[in-house]
Design an enzyme around this catalytic site. Sequence first.
Site, PDB file in Angstrom:
ATOM      1  N   LYS A  19       0.841  -1.212   0.000  1.00  0.00           N
ATOM      2  CA  LYS A  19       0.000   0.000   0.000  1.00  0.00           C
ATOM      3  C   LYS A  19       0.868   1.250   0.000  1.00  0.00           C
ATOM      4  O   LYS A  19       0.542   2.246  -0.632  1.00  0.00           O
ATOM      5  CB  LYS A  19      -0.892   0.036   1.256  1.00  0.00           C
ATOM      6  CG  LYS A  19      -2.080  -0.893   1.197  1.00  0.00           C
ATOM      7  CD  LYS A  19      -3.035  -0.596   2.340  1.00  0.00           C
ATOM      8  CE  LYS A  19      -2.427  -0.875   3.681  1.00  0.00           C
ATOM      9  NZ  LYS A  19      -2.563  -2.241   4.193  1.00  0.00           N
ATOM     10  N   ASP A  73       7.083   3.240   6.016  1.00  0.00           N
ATOM     11  CA  ASP A  73       6.444   3.741   4.798  1.00  0.00           C
ATOM     12  C   ASP A  73       6.662   5.245   4.614  1.00  0.00           C
ATOM     13  O   ASP A  73       6.683   5.739   3.488  1.00  0.00           O
ATOM     14  CB  ASP A  73       4.939   3.442   4.810  1.00  0.00           C
ATOM     15  CG  ASP A  73       4.639   2.061   4.227  1.00  0.00           C
ATOM     16  OD1 ASP A  73       5.460   1.561   3.431  1.00  0.00           O
ATOM     17  OD2 ASP A  73       3.603   1.474   4.575  1.00  0.00           O
ATOM     18  N   GLU A 143      -3.074   6.303   3.990  1.00  0.00           N
ATOM     19  CA  GLU A 143      -2.926   4.849   3.896  1.00  0.00           C
ATOM     20  C   GLU A 143      -3.397   4.246   5.215  1.00  0.00           C
ATOM     21  O   GLU A 143      -2.909   4.610   6.281  1.00  0.00           O
ATOM     22  CB  GLU A 143      -1.438   4.549   3.651  1.00  0.00           C
ATOM     23  CG  GLU A 143      -1.134   3.095   3.511  1.00  0.00           C
ATOM     24  CD  GLU A 143       0.380   2.806   3.559  1.00  0.00           C
ATOM     25  OE1 GLU A 143       1.206   3.719   3.358  1.00  0.00           O
ATOM     26  OE2 GLU A 143       0.720   1.639   3.831  1.00  0.00           O
ATOM     27  N   LYS A 191     -11.886 -14.368  -6.636  1.00  0.00           N
ATOM     28  CA  LYS A 191     -12.747 -14.507  -5.457  1.00  0.00           C
ATOM     29  C   LYS A 191     -12.217 -13.788  -4.208  1.00  0.00           C
ATOM     30  O   LYS A 191     -12.994 -13.115  -3.514  1.00  0.00           O
ATOM     31  CB  LYS A 191     -12.990 -15.998  -5.179  1.00  0.00           C
ATOM     32  CG  LYS A 191     -14.194 -16.263  -4.285  1.00  0.00           C
ATOM     33  CD  LYS A 191     -15.521 -15.953  -4.953  1.00  0.00           C
ATOM     34  CE  LYS A 191     -15.978 -17.098  -5.835  1.00  0.00           C
ATOM     35  NZ  LYS A 191     -17.202 -16.787  -6.585  1.00  0.00           N
ATOM     36  N   LYS A 225     -14.849  -8.694 -15.026  1.00  0.00           N
ATOM     37  CA  LYS A 225     -15.483  -9.494 -13.978  1.00  0.00           C
ATOM     38  C   LYS A 225     -15.423  -8.750 -12.627  1.00  0.00           C
ATOM     39  O   LYS A 225     -16.426  -8.644 -11.916  1.00  0.00           O
ATOM     40  CB  LYS A 225     -14.742 -10.826 -13.889  1.00  0.00           C
ATOM     41  CG  LYS A 225     -15.453 -11.894 -13.113  1.00  0.00           C
ATOM     42  CD  LYS A 225     -14.760 -13.244 -13.351  1.00  0.00           C
ATOM     43  CE  LYS A 225     -15.201 -14.277 -12.344  1.00  0.00           C
ATOM     44  NZ  LYS A 225     -14.432 -15.512 -12.467  1.00  0.00           N
ATOM     45  N   CYS A 383      25.823   6.002  12.832  1.00  0.00           N
ATOM     46  CA  CYS A 383      25.371   6.043  14.217  1.00  0.00           C
ATOM     47  C   CYS A 383      26.155   5.043  15.070  1.00  0.00           C
ATOM     48  O   CYS A 383      27.321   5.267  15.346  1.00  0.00           O
ATOM     49  CB  CYS A 383      23.861   5.864  14.289  1.00  0.00           C
ATOM     50  SG  CYS A 383      23.195   6.640  15.780  1.00  0.00           S
ATOM     51  N   ARG A 464      21.370   7.975  21.931  1.00  0.00           N
ATOM     52  CA  ARG A 464      21.575   8.525  23.274  1.00  0.00           C
ATOM     53  C   ARG A 464      23.024   8.901  23.518  1.00  0.00           C
ATOM     54  O   ARG A 464      23.318   9.839  24.220  1.00  0.00           O
ATOM     55  CB  ARG A 464      21.234   7.471  24.321  1.00  0.00           C
ATOM     56  CG  ARG A 464      19.811   7.383  24.625  1.00  0.00           C
ATOM     57  CD  ARG A 464      19.441   6.496  25.769  1.00  0.00           C
ATOM     58  NE  ARG A 464      17.999   6.347  25.619  1.00  0.00           N
ATOM     59  CZ  ARG A 464      17.424   5.388  24.921  1.00  0.00           C
ATOM     60  NH1 ARG A 464      18.145   4.433  24.369  1.00  0.00           N
ATOM     61  NH2 ARG A 464      16.118   5.362  24.794  1.00  0.00           N
ATOM     62  N   HIS A 509      21.948   9.930  10.825  1.00  0.00           N
ATOM     63  CA  HIS A 509      21.462   8.931   9.868  1.00  0.00           C
ATOM     64  C   HIS A 509      21.254   9.573   8.497  1.00  0.00           C
ATOM     65  O   HIS A 509      20.153  10.041   8.207  1.00  0.00           O
ATOM     66  CB  HIS A 509      20.127   8.360  10.342  1.00  0.00           C
ATOM     67  CG  HIS A 509      20.223   7.516  11.569  1.00  0.00           C
ATOM     68  ND1 HIS A 509      20.302   6.147  11.521  1.00  0.00           N
ATOM     69  CD2 HIS A 509      20.276   7.853  12.875  1.00  0.00           C
ATOM     70  CE1 HIS A 509      20.383   5.664  12.756  1.00  0.00           C
ATOM     71  NE2 HIS A 509      20.363   6.687  13.600  1.00  0.00           N
ATOM     72  N   GLU A 511      20.822   8.173   5.780  1.00  0.00           N
ATOM     73  CA  GLU A 511      19.891   7.371   4.966  1.00  0.00           C
ATOM     74  C   GLU A 511      18.460   7.899   5.005  1.00  0.00           C
ATOM     75  O   GLU A 511      17.687   7.670   4.083  1.00  0.00           O
ATOM     76  CB  GLU A 511      19.929   5.899   5.399  1.00  0.00           C
ATOM     77  CG  GLU A 511      19.325   5.562   6.759  1.00  0.00           C
ATOM     78  CD  GLU A 511      20.295   5.716   7.933  1.00  0.00           C
ATOM     79  OE1 GLU A 511      21.307   6.441   7.785  1.00  0.00           O
ATOM     80  OE2 GLU A 511      20.029   5.129   9.007  1.00  0.00           O
TER      81      GLU A 511
HETATM   82  N1  GLN Z   1      22.924   2.754  20.546  1.00  0.00           N
HETATM   83  C1  GLN Z   1      23.585   3.962  20.119  1.00  0.00           C
HETATM   84  C2  GLN Z   1      23.098   5.174  20.909  1.00  0.00           C
HETATM   85  O1  GLN Z   1      22.016   5.155  21.455  1.00  0.00           O
HETATM   86  C3  GLN Z   1      23.419   4.169  18.620  1.00  0.00           C
HETATM   87  C4  GLN Z   1      21.994   4.303  18.178  1.00  0.00           C
HETATM   88  C5  GLN Z   1      21.812   4.155  16.691  1.00  0.00           C
HETATM   89  O2  GLN Z   1      22.652   3.550  16.005  1.00  0.00           O
HETATM   90  N2  GLN Z   1      20.721   4.661  16.145  1.00  0.00           N
HETATM   91  O3  GLN Z   1      23.765   6.157  20.975  1.00  0.00           O
END
Ligand code: GLN
Length: 536
Positions: A19, A73, A143, A191, A225, A383, A464, A509, A511
Amino acid sequence: MPSTKYIFVTGGVTSSLGKGIISASLATLLQSRGYSVTIQKLDPYINVDPGTLNPYEHGECFVTNDGAETDLDLGHYERFLNRPTSQANNVTTGRIYKSVIEKERRGDYLGKTVQVIPHITDEIKNRIQILGNTGEFEIVITEIGGTVGDIEALPYIESVRQLRWELGEDCIVIHLTLVPFLAATGELKTKPTQHSVKALQESGVQPDILVCRSEQPIGEEIKRKLALFCNVKKEAVIESIDAETIYAVPILMRNQHLDEVVLRRLGLPIEDNLDLVNWRDFLYKLRYPTTEVEIGLIGKYVELHDSYKSIAESFIHAGAANECKVNINWIHSENITAETAHKYLKNLDGILVAPGFGERGFDGKIETIRHARENNIPFLGVCLGMQAAVIEFARNVLKWKDANSTEMNPKTKHPVIDIMEDQKKITDKGGTMRLGACDCELKEGSKAYETYRRKNISERHRHRFEFNNKYLKEFEDKGMLATGINPDMGLVEIVELEDHPWFVGVQFHPEYKSTVANPHPLFVKFVEAAVKKASK
Ligand code: GLN
């Protein structure tokens, strides 16, 4: 301004029909016609957000600029539309109930009995319309998670029924179903779709459009159909055949005129302005790469590729940008030891060590990084991957054998990664994680600067622990440089090695920000470095 149009996407027969991809593909077509579109996801589970879910449950947790921990998503929505989403784009049953219960405690319901109908459904309807009410979007696609007929989905379907009644022509329902192929008789079967449409009708919702997932073309006869049995026009029965890449789905939907059927139903003009030039160019590069690289993705959830969805997609974007096919080798970090590292990693042109939490498989990550560092293999640590790179350097170059993160060993004498409450409390409010977009300043002349080609960037965080600045000088003296710093808190966001072809660790991150229109520069440069290595 004309009223916002709402499109609901429901699912029938089974889960995992895609979806999210159909919603994102339709949104891409509408956006390519100049409409401003957003997509939101309603998840019927009781967790308040997916932040606390194990990746084995629902795959990756996607993080937005405003620091919301959301369903994966939303990553597809951003990658397809190249527009950021926010907390408003993802609502769970847990969040709905939490806010209704808070209102009840505050006395907002004036002594009334609080019930699923109307209180929960009103809350759902309000949430559905939050983005539409901003005036920013002409079309809001919603969605509905889960499958029609699930007990959990009932309040959502009921809300859709009520909204259809209230919004009239400004609202349509697309039902995504499965048309299975029975090999024994060599037939496609309608069906299950008929039954799932019946289930929807029993809840008072008549779908306007059927999108039928199928392994084979469903043909005119089956369309006729389905149209007959399900009360939809034949032109509104759309086949969605398995595609070689999710990024081909907008084109497949376009070939079936899904965008035009939708616009006609919503009473919106269809102009001759559909612009898919860049999209098709991207697909062309995906289909006809000129080179190939082997990238190792080392993590502890590799059995379930959805756990690293955004990373895998970022490689697809970066691969296309380099006209290169990126083969991801999914490697379990628990398998890597000093003895096995060579066997598992020897054929790789690049190594990415994934984000993560906790100790399981951590030693394997350290050994992987040692292999990448000592053998000049391009490396990207994300990370926890960056934190592991710092720890590996401390142990094997600075010779602090017990160096660690206090997440793994609270008693280490060399807490090179630690909780930096003093620095963080300046901006964090309450929550223990650093979540969402943070500014970062790059050092000129660094690989990071060369990658982004500017000084000031913003990236998303979810962690953290932090690099412990107490040790910074010792790291830099030996060649691990801090080349990206948070200007408000002085936290190290990027480390890189001086004497290595391409070794970069990032606390954030990247990504989460890679899209088809804007492949992330770190992934693009990383793949470029891998291509260079492969050609040697
Ligand atoms: N566990 C690590 C932290 O909390 C890295 C977290 C992660 O890779 N998103 O700092």
